[in-house]
Design an enzyme around this catalytic site. Sequence first.
Site, mmCIF file in Angstrom:
data_model
loop_
_atom_site.group_PDB
_atom_site.id
_atom_site.type_symbol
_atom_site.label_atom_id
_atom_site.label_comp_id
_atom_site.label_asym_id
_atom_site.label_seq_id
_atom_site.Cartn_x
_atom_site.Cartn_y
_atom_site.Cartn_z
ATOM 1 C CG ASP A 69 -9.347 6.998 3.077
ATOM 2 O OD1 ASP A 69 -9.035 5.821 3.372
ATOM 3 O OD2 ASP A 69 -10.187 7.255 2.195
ATOM 4 C CB SER A 70 -4.061 7.365 0.720
ATOM 5 O OG SER A 70 -3.839 6.141 1.398
HETATM 6 P P1 IMP Z 1 -7.189 2.805 2.786
HETATM 7 O O1 IMP Z 1 -6.706 4.219 2.910
HETATM 8 O O2 IMP Z 1 -6.798 1.958 3.934
HETATM 9 O O3 IMP Z 1 -8.618 2.732 2.385
HETATM 10 O O4 IMP Z 1 -6.393 2.140 1.590
HETATM 11 C C1 IMP Z 1 -6.137 2.837 0.462
HETATM 12 C C2 IMP Z 1 -5.709 1.905 -0.649
HETATM 13 O O5 IMP Z 1 -5.189 2.750 -1.663
HETATM 14 C C3 IMP Z 1 -4.588 0.950 -0.278
HETATM 15 O O6 IMP Z 1 -5.039 -0.310 0.134
HETATM 16 C C4 IMP Z 1 -3.851 0.845 -1.603
HETATM 17 O O7 IMP Z 1 -4.491 -0.080 -2.431
HETATM 18 C C5 IMP Z 1 -4.025 2.234 -2.184
HETATM 19 N N1 IMP Z 1 -2.899 3.090 -1.782
HETATM 20 C C6 IMP Z 1 -2.909 4.121 -0.907
HETATM 21 N N2 IMP Z 1 -1.686 4.641 -0.774
HETATM 22 C C7 IMP Z 1 -0.891 3.900 -1.561
HETATM 23 C C8 IMP Z 1 0.509 3.955 -1.827
HETATM 24 O O8 IMP Z 1 1.276 4.751 -1.278
HETATM 25 N N3 IMP Z 1 0.962 3.046 -2.699
HETATM 26 C C9 IMP Z 1 0.162 2.136 -3.325
HETATM 27 N N4 IMP Z 1 -1.133 2.027 -3.099
HETATM 28 C C10 IMP Z 1 -1.660 2.924 -2.219
#
Ligand code: IMP
Length: 206
Positions: A69-70
Site C-alpha cells: 500500500d502506498s
Molecule cells: P493504493 O495503494 O492502491 O491505495 O493506491 C495508492 C495511490 O497512491 C495510487 O492510486 C496513487 O494515486 C498514489 N501512488 C502510490 N504510489 C505512487 C507512485 O509511485 N506514483 C504516483 N502515485 C502513487
Amino acid sequence: MKLLLATRNRNKVIEMQQALEGTGWQVVMLSDVKGAPEVKEDGATFEENALKKARSAAQVSGLWTLAEDSGLEIDALGGEPGVRSARYAGEGVTDGERIRKVLGQLVSVRDEQRTARFRCVMCVIDPAGGERCFEGRCEGRIAHNAGGSSGFGYDPVFIPEGHEKTFAELGFAVKGKISHRARALQQVIDYLGKVQGLRPADPGIT
Ligand code: IMP
C-alpha cells in the site's frame, strides 16, 4: 518458488515485476488466482492496508504473497492525502482530477513549504502464515504545475529530492532506482534472497 503479487494496479505490477526479474522467484498475478476477493482499503495506515491485501490473497492461494500500500504525504496538507491517496478527490475520479485538487490546495504555498514524500509499505506472507513488512520512502516536493507523461498517479507533480524534474519527466530509469516502491522492494528482495538461501536447511519453508 512462486510469489503472488497481490495487486490489481497494472502500473505497480510493471514496476515490481521488473525489479523481481532474475531473483529466481516466479511471479504469479492475482488475475491467475481463482476466487481472490476485492479488498476494501479501509485501514488507518499503509501497513494495515498492505497486510489486509496480503492476508486475503495468501489465504486463497496458499502461495508466498506480496502486497503493498502506498501514497503521497504532503506536509503543508498535514500529511494528506496519505492512505487516502487513491480516493483523494472522491471515488472513480481520474489521476488528473486528483492532481488538480492537490495543486489547487497548494496554490499559495511557497517552494520551501511544498515538501512531500511517497511512502510504500510492502508485506510478505509465507505459506505457513509468517508475516514481514518493509517500508520505503522517497522525499521530495510538489511542483507548481504537472509535467511529464511517464508513470502514474501523482508522478507528474512529485519532484524527488536531488532532482529538478518530476517522476513523470524523469521516467522509469530514475524512478525505478529511487522510488518508495523500489526502496521497499529492495528490502523484500533481500529478505526473499535469504529465504531462498535458507531453503535446503529449512524444510519448513516451501
Ligand atoms: P493504493 O495503494 O492502491 O491505495 O493506491 C495508492 C495511490 O497512491 C495510487 O492510486 C496513487 O494515486 C498514489 N501512488 C502510490 N504510489 C505512487 C507512485 O509511485 N506514483 C504516483 N502515485 C502513487
